[in-house]
Scaffold this motif. Structure first.
Motif, PDB file in Angstrom:
ATOM      1  N   ARG A   1      -4.088  10.252  -1.566  1.00 24.50           N
ATOM      2  CA  ARG A   1      -5.035   9.141  -1.622  1.00 24.50           C
ATOM      3  C   ARG A   1      -4.295   7.846  -1.318  1.00 24.50           C
ATOM      4  O   ARG A   1      -3.216   7.611  -1.852  1.00 24.50           O
ATOM      5  N   TRP A   2      -4.872   7.023  -0.458  1.00 22.54           N
ATOM      6  CA  TRP A   2      -4.268   5.752  -0.081  1.00 22.54           C
ATOM      7  C   TRP A   2      -4.629   4.682  -1.102  1.00 22.54           C
ATOM      8  O   TRP A   2      -5.805   4.471  -1.398  1.00 22.54           O
ATOM      9  N   ILE A   3      -3.614   4.020  -1.652  1.00 27.69           N
ATOM     10  CA  ILE A   3      -3.811   2.880  -2.544  1.00 27.69           C
ATOM     11  C   ILE A   3      -3.516   1.640  -1.698  1.00 27.69           C
ATOM     12  O   ILE A   3      -2.378   1.443  -1.251  1.00 27.69           O
TER      13      ILE A   3
ATOM     14  N   GLY B   1       0.840  -1.194   0.000  1.00 23.09           N
ATOM     15  CA  GLY B   1       0.000   0.000   0.000  1.00 23.09           C
ATOM     16  C   GLY B   1       0.877   1.245   0.000  1.00 23.09           C
ATOM     17  O   GLY B   1       2.006   1.210   0.487  1.00 23.09           O
ATOM     18  N   HIS B   2       0.364   2.337  -0.559  1.00 17.93           N
ATOM     19  CA  HIS B   2       1.159   3.564  -0.626  1.00 17.93           C
ATOM     20  C   HIS B   2       0.246   4.774  -0.825  1.00 17.93           C
ATOM     21  O   HIS B   2      -0.888   4.641  -1.282  1.00 17.93           O
ATOM     22  N   TRP B   3       0.763   5.926  -0.456  1.00 20.09           N
ATOM     23  CA  TRP B   3       0.045   7.188  -0.637  1.00 20.09           C
ATOM     24  C   TRP B   3       0.414   7.797  -1.982  1.00 20.09           C
ATOM     25  O   TRP B   3       1.571   7.801  -2.366  1.00 20.09           O
ATOM     26  N   VAL B   4      -0.595   8.322  -2.684  1.00 19.52           N
ATOM     27  CA  VAL B   4      -0.394   8.983  -3.972  1.00 19.52           C
ATOM     28  C   VAL B   4      -0.884  10.419  -3.844  1.00 19.52           C
ATOM     29  O   VAL B   4      -1.969  10.672  -3.326  1.00 19.52           O
ATOM     30  N   HIS B   5      -0.071  11.357  -4.301  1.00 19.23           N
ATOM     31  CA  HIS B   5      -0.438  12.774  -4.258  1.00 19.23           C
ATOM     32  C   HIS B   5      -1.344  13.084  -5.444  1.00 19.23           C
ATOM     33  O   HIS B   5      -0.934  12.929  -6.592  1.00 19.23           O
ATOM     34  N   ARG B   6      -2.561  13.501  -5.184  1.00 19.78           N
ATOM     35  CA  ARG B   6      -3.529  13.856  -6.238  1.00 19.78           C
ATOM     36  C   ARG B   6      -4.083  15.243  -5.930  1.00 19.78           C
ATOM     37  O   ARG B   6      -4.884  15.404  -5.012  1.00 19.78           O
TER      38      ARG B   6
END
Length: 100
Positions: free
Chosen positions: A92-94, A82-87
């Motif tokens: 947003r947590w994937i 799992g990882h955080w994506v900057h949007r």
């Protein structure tokens, strides 16, 4: 429709929904970046398992540390952490998942 037929239809529908990725995953959005990851001592490898490293989870308006743990390995798949994506202005947590 009899009660028995209705019950079977309800069970089949619930199984379909529970098995779908759309139903199983909540979208988690945070307004700020997570803190740096904590340093964890990874235990010795366990046959048939893969280590899921710890991560920050956004809950109740703040980040909470979720410690790493073992996940049962799935034959023919590899674990995508799992990882955080900057949007835009948010993160947003994937969720971690198995991929071929």
């Amino acid at each position: 429709m009899t009660i028995l037929k209705w019950s079977k239809a309800a069970v089949a529908t619930a199984a379909l929904l529970l098995g779908s990725a759309v139903f199983a995953q909540a979208v988690i959005v945070a307004p700020v970046a997570p803190p740096p990851p904590r340093v964890e001592m990874v235990p010795a490898p366990r046959p048939g398992y893969v280590w899921q490293r710890g991560h920050w989870r956004w809950a109740q308006g703040r980040y909470i540390w979720v410690p790493g743990h073992w996940r049962l390995r799935h034959a023919g798949f590899h674990w995508v952490p799992g990882h955080w994506v900057h949007r835009g202005p948010y993160r947003r947590w994937i969720e971690g998942h198995w991929a071929r």
